[in-house]
Design a protein around this motif. Structure first.
Motif, short mmCIF file in Angstrom:
data_model
loop_
_atom_site.label_atom_id
_atom_site.label_comp_id
_atom_site.label_asym_id
_atom_site.label_seq_id
_atom_site.Cartn_x
_atom_site.Cartn_y
_atom_site.Cartn_z
N SER A 45 2.63 -3.70 11.65
CA SER A 45 3.06 -2.64 10.74
C SER A 45 3.19 -1.37 11.55
O SER A 45 2.26 -0.96 12.25
N GLU A 69 -2.68 -14.10 2.54
CA GLU A 69 -1.72 -13.02 2.33
C GLU A 69 -2.04 -11.90 3.31
O GLU A 69 -3.13 -11.84 3.88
N TRP A 70 -1.07 -11.02 3.51
CA TRP A 70 -1.29 -9.85 4.34
C TRP A 70 -0.45 -8.70 3.80
O TRP A 70 0.54 -8.90 3.11
N LYS A 71 -0.89 -7.47 4.13
CA LYS A 71 -0.24 -6.29 3.56
C LYS A 71 -0.14 -5.19 4.61
O LYS A 71 -1.16 -4.76 5.14
N PRO A 72 1.08 -4.72 4.91
CA PRO A 72 1.23 -3.57 5.82
C PRO A 72 1.07 -2.27 5.04
O PRO A 72 2.02 -1.79 4.40
N VAL A 73 -0.09 -1.67 5.09
CA VAL A 73 -0.36 -0.47 4.31
C VAL A 73 0.40 0.72 4.87
O VAL A 73 1.08 1.45 4.14
N ILE A 78 -3.43 -2.11 8.41
CA ILE A 78 -2.88 -3.39 8.01
C ILE A 78 -4.04 -4.28 7.58
O ILE A 78 -5.13 -4.23 8.16
N THR A 79 -3.84 -5.08 6.54
CA THR A 79 -4.88 -5.96 6.03
C THR A 79 -4.37 -7.39 5.98
O THR A 79 -3.16 -7.64 5.82
N ARG A 81 -5.84 -11.46 4.52
CA ARG A 81 -6.87 -12.21 3.80
C ARG A 81 -6.79 -13.68 4.20
O ARG A 81 -5.70 -14.26 4.21
N THR A 90 -11.42 -10.83 3.99
CA THR A 90 -10.37 -9.83 4.19
C THR A 90 -10.66 -9.05 5.46
O THR A 90 -11.78 -8.55 5.64
#
Length: 286
Positions: A45, A69-73, A78-79, A81, A90
């Protein structure tokens, strides 16, 4: 890691240390995405227009199979799970700005109102728990007199002074004072216990003279320090009834069935009972 050769150097170190998950800062890759590099997977990210900052999580083939799952904040957070044998986990990779960064960047990244936001969340949790669970009563014994509580507080003050004292002579003096306070507290507590026992015994004697067996039973339980239990009754399906209204309604149903069973052989008597036996199931006022 803007140069392509850098990622292979990281892969080499990752294999040497036998790592399955590796958090990376300063990736300097644009936007966000998922890149397959040999048998590893890179989640990254970054900024949309510049090769600056950026964070990423490098996963082995084994870790990639557990990714949920993953999330580019943002370009700094970046997170991801993962699923494990015990529980889901997480992982958060964060890249904080250095001291040379601008003040607004630091406040925006670190959160200038973190303490205020956390206080709001904490107060909300405490309020909800207080409404649902109630508050614990810190007073252990209701029969303890105010004089005894004052002596207990004074003993606590002496104990705090004793723990903070550094001089040996002061410690000896405070230790003797604490011993005197301890004896005084125990003596006062025994006196309160005798007063409580005498009061319960008086209630038990009055209940015995008036034929109040329920009050006599409660007084006996209190004298043995075993308060009577109030267990909820259950309905026909086995579900516990916790409110007084539901319990009274269940008792009404029970006795109605009992009365019907008794007069089942006589139709005239059964009709008369049904017309005259109207039970009051409202909760009695205290």
């Amino acid at each position: 890691m803007r140069e392509e050769s850098r990622i292979y150097q990281v892969l080499k170190y990752m294999r040497d240390y036998r790592l399955d998950i590796l958090g990376i800062s300063e990736t300097r890759w644009k936007d966000f995405g998922e890149e397959q590099i040999e048998d590893h997977t890179l989640l990254y990210s970054g900024q949309a227009s510049k090769h600056e900052h950026g964070v990423g999580i490098l996963l082995s083939k084994k870790a990639s199979g557990s990714l949920l799952e993953w999330k580019p904040v943002s370009e700094r957070i970046i997170t991801a799970r993962f699923r494990s044998r015990v529980r889901n986990v997480t992982i958060v990779q964060c890249y904080a700005p250095t001291n040379a960064a601008d003040l607004d960047v630091k406040e925006r990244t670190q959160g200038g109102n973190v303490e205020e936001e956390w206080k709001a969340v904490k107060d909300t949790f405490l309020a909800c728990c207080g409404d649902l669970l109630g508050h614990r009563n810190k007073d252990c014994k209701d029969h303890i007199s105010a004089d005894t509580w004052d002596k207990i507080l004074y003993r606590k003050t002496i104990k705090d002074k004793l723990n903070c004292a550094k001089d040996q002579s002061t410690k000896e003096t405070l230790a003797y004072q604490y011993f005197i306070c301890e004896s005084d507290v125990k003596r006062s507590a025994r006196r309160d216990q005798r007063v409580r026992a005498a009061e319960i015994a008086g209630r038990a004697e009055h209940a015995a003279n008036t034929g109040n067996t329920r009050e006599l039973y409660r007084a006996g339980k209190e004298l043995c320090n075993k308060p009577p239990s109030h267990r909820p009754i259950a309905d026909k399906s086995g579900k516990l009834l916790t409110t007084q209204e539901d319990q009274m309604r269940r008792w009404h149903e029970h006795f109605a069935e009992v009365f019907h069973t008794v007069v089942d052989g006589n139709d005239d008597t059964e009709t008369e009972v049904e017309e005259t036996s109207t039970l009051n199931i409202s909760v009695a006022s205290k």
